[in-house]
Design an enzyme around this catalytic site. Structure first.
Site, PDB file in Angstrom:
ATOM      1  N   LYS A 135       9.195 -47.221 -48.180  1.00 44.69           N
ATOM      2  CA  LYS A 135      10.435 -47.912 -48.529  1.00 44.69           C
ATOM      3  C   LYS A 135      10.523 -48.069 -50.052  1.00 44.69           C
ATOM      4  O   LYS A 135       9.493 -48.065 -50.730  1.00 44.69           O
ATOM      5  CB  LYS A 135      10.490 -49.275 -47.813  1.00 44.69           C
ATOM      6  N   TYR A 222      12.179 -56.078 -48.517  1.00 46.68           N
ATOM      7  CA  TYR A 222      11.621 -57.014 -47.538  1.00 46.68           C
ATOM      8  C   TYR A 222      12.620 -58.124 -47.211  1.00 46.68           C
ATOM      9  O   TYR A 222      12.809 -58.487 -46.046  1.00 46.68           O
ATOM     10  CB  TYR A 222      10.329 -57.627 -48.068  1.00 46.68           C
TER      11      TYR A 222
END
Length: 369
Positions: A135, A222
């Protein structure tokens, strides 16, 4: 109801259903089905590969470290000796395409600066290898969509390295989206960041806008992804602002980003990410109570509590080992991935809107569906 108001479960269900309907095999017809365990090649041997992924691959049951890709000959030599890798499984960035001819490699794990995720995901897919990509998935939603399309065209699977989707305490709060043990969700707070970097770090790629630097691309994923899986919904709009206390270090990238997500049903998520503040909390307030994870995105020690005294403290030997084993098993069994490319694409659509809002001085921006 507009397409933007669909729940994220509906979005992923539709994507997975389309994949199932196409009945594409795990590999091309010319290649044999993958054996057990799957051979994984790490692309990029930075701190995450060295400190987390390579050790994790010594613990996995369904995959193994089979190869490496690096532009640094000294690293290649050291890794080859440490992990007993054969010469044929050592690649650099110039000869990467030849990995297509190596039956030892089933999966390519892209662990490079953010700006290179798309390039090497596409190259790995064209080589007929399944792809695990760290990510954030891409630099923007358009690039993420290209990655999905090329993987589908080459009949390989694409998983995004969202390790929290595999972590048991996180999965428990994800299950509460449907179970609603504390009633309907009202508000969410998701904050992820740490205090780091000084004048000596100016060569770090996380401070380089051209390579996808900044807090939002890094830790902000996140917070964003946490708000989405905590609600089980896709946000409709966002307002965001960047903050920089140390402009001499954060030149062209954000040090801190704060953003507010508007979800269907009037749910609001207040989110933040930072390279200048320590923050690590995911809290969900409901009509009859609340629950939280704090920390919610650390490598170890994820822990939570609820308003009625429950403790969430399930243990995991190694998060990245669990993540890779579950992704490998999904490939071998032809079952849905926990975090397929569509999950990363959904985040990138919101990220595009976050950057647009911050550029416009915090103006609320509708998120593209």
């Amino acid at each position: 109801m507009s397409s933007n108001a669909w729940s994220r479960r509906q979005v992923l269900k539709g994507a997975l259903g389309a994949m199932a309907a196409s009945a594409w095999p795990l590999r091309s017809l010319a290649a044999p089905p993958p054996r057990k365990p799957l051979g994984v090649a790490l692309v990029g041997l930075g701190g995450y590969s060295e400190g987390r992924l390579a050790p994790a691959l010594q613990l996995t049951k369904h995959c193994r470290l089979a190869g490496i890709v690096t532009g640094t000959p000294a690293k290649a030599q050291a890794w080859q000796a440490r992990y007993k890798l054969p010469d044929r499984n050592i690649y650099d960035y110039d000869n990467f395409a030849s990995i297509a001819d190596n039956p030892d490699i089933d999966v390519v794990y892209v662990v490079l600066p953010n700006s290179l995720h798309g390039k090497f995901t596409l190259a790995a897919a064209e080589a007929g290898k399944h792809v695990w990509c760290e990510k954030p998935m891409a630099m923007n939603a358009a690039e993420a969509q290209r990655m999905i399309d090329v993987c589908a065209r080459n009949k390989v699977k694409l998983a995004i390295g969202y390790r929290m989707h595999h972590e048991p305490n996180t999965r428990r709060i994800m299950s509460w989206v449907d179970e609603k043990p504390y009633g309907a969700i009202r508000r969410v707070r998701a904050e992820a960041g740490f205090s780091a970097f000084d004048d000596n770090d100016k060569g770090n790629w996380r401070l380089d806008p051209a390579r996808g630097g900044g807090a939002m691309y890094d830790m902000g994923v996140y917070s964003l992804n946490g708000a989405r899986y905590a609600t089980g919904l896709e946000p409709l709009a966002v307002s965001a602002r960047h903050e920089t206390r140390r402009p001499q270090i954060f030149n062209g990238v954000d040090e801190t980003t704060r953003f507010t997500l508007d979800f269907p049903g009037g749910i609001v998520a207040e989110c933040a990410t930072s390279f200048g503040e320590n923050m690590n909390q995911l809290r969900v307030d409901c009509e009859r109570g609340w629950y939280e994870l704090a920390p919610f995105q650390s490598y170890d020690g994820i822990r939570g509590r609820t308003s009625d005294g429950k403790v969430l403290d399930a243990k995991v030997q190694h998060q990245q080992a669990l993540q890779m084993d579950e992704d490998a098993l999904a490939i071998m069994q032809g079952t849905p991935l926990r975090a397929p490319g569509e999950e990363g694409l959904a985040d990138m659509r919101v990220m595009d809107a976050i950057f647009a809002s911050a550029k416009a001085g915090g103006k609320k921006v509708t998120i593209a569906g």
